[in-house]
Design a protein around this motif. Structure first.
Motif, PDB file in Angstrom:
ATOM      1  N   ARG A  36       0.839  -1.215   0.000  1.00 36.05           N
ATOM      2  CA  ARG A  36       0.000   0.000   0.000  1.00 36.05           C
ATOM      3  C   ARG A  36       0.870   1.261   0.000  1.00 36.05           C
ATOM      4  NH1 ARG A  36      -3.370  -3.277   3.172  1.00 36.05           N
ATOM      5  NH2 ARG A  36      -2.570  -2.450   5.139  1.00 36.05           N
ATOM      6  N   ALA A  39       2.114   1.795  -3.454  1.00 34.01           N
ATOM      7  CA  ALA A  39       1.021   2.326  -4.282  1.00 34.01           C
ATOM      8  C   ALA A  39       0.813   3.835  -4.069  1.00 34.01           C
ATOM      9  CB  ALA A  39      -0.271   1.569  -3.989  1.00 34.01           C
ATOM     10  N   PRO A  68       3.618   3.912  -9.615  1.00 37.50           N
ATOM     11  CA  PRO A  68       3.489   2.501  -9.237  1.00 37.50           C
ATOM     12  C   PRO A  68       2.713   1.742 -10.320  1.00 37.50           C
ATOM     13  CG  PRO A  68       2.787   3.939  -7.445  1.00 37.50           C
ATOM     14  CD  PRO A  68       2.975   4.809  -8.648  1.00 37.50           C
ATOM     15  N   GLN A  78       3.033  -4.296  -5.991  1.00 37.37           N
ATOM     16  CA  GLN A  78       3.291  -3.121  -6.821  1.00 37.37           C
ATOM     17  C   GLN A  78       4.793  -2.908  -6.903  1.00 37.37           C
ATOM     18  OE1 GLN A  78       0.798  -0.365  -7.864  1.00 37.37           O
ATOM     19  NE2 GLN A  78      -0.435  -2.218  -7.844  1.00 37.37           N
TER      20      GLN A  78
END
Length: 140
Positions: A36, A39, A68, A78
């Motif tokens: 996360r 990202a 990303p 990612q």
């Protein structure tokens, strides 16, 4: 511009490897929380490179140069491209960070296995106060 910390085991990929290559794809991240953070990265964001393992220290600075995108090797992950900026004037050990008693609530201290994380502004101020992060790097 945001700052993130990325951890790497220097035996696998070190700051010296990045300096030699100048640019690489930051991949291999599997932890959902760390993914996360990847990202959230944007071109121009800065990365503090942290050598994990026996060194356990911040060692350098890199820059995010791509948006990303999904990791071709793992659709749940990612990746971003990054480029070398410079080594820090000196390593900043995890011990030094902990002994400052200023960052007990930061993921670096609370979640030692997390490989990618946001860097709090107060930590950046602390690095600047020690002459390890230049204000001019904010404007590049």
């Amino acid at each position: 511009m945001a700052y993130f910390l990325v951890k790497t085991e220097p035996a696998d990929y070190s700051l010296e490897d990045l300096a030699r290559e100048q640019r690489t794809v930051w991949d291999g991240v599997r932890n959902p929380q760390a993914v996360r953070f990847i990202a959230q990265m944007r071109p121009g964001d800065r990365l503090l490179i942290y050598h994990s393992g026996t060194q356990a220290a911040l060692v350098g600075l890199a820059r995010v140069v791509s948006w990303p995108r999904p990791d071709p090797a793992d659709s749940r992950s990612q990746v971003v491209e990054i480029e070398f900026v410079r080594p820090l004037a000196r390593p900043v050990s995890l011990r030094e960070i902990k002994e400052s008693q200023l960052f007990a609530d930061w993921s670096l201290v609370r979640q030692p296995r997390l490989s990618v994380m946001a860097v709090p502004e107060r930590f950046l101020r602390w690095l600047r106060g020690q002459g390890l992060l230049d204000p001019e790097e904010e404007e590049e």
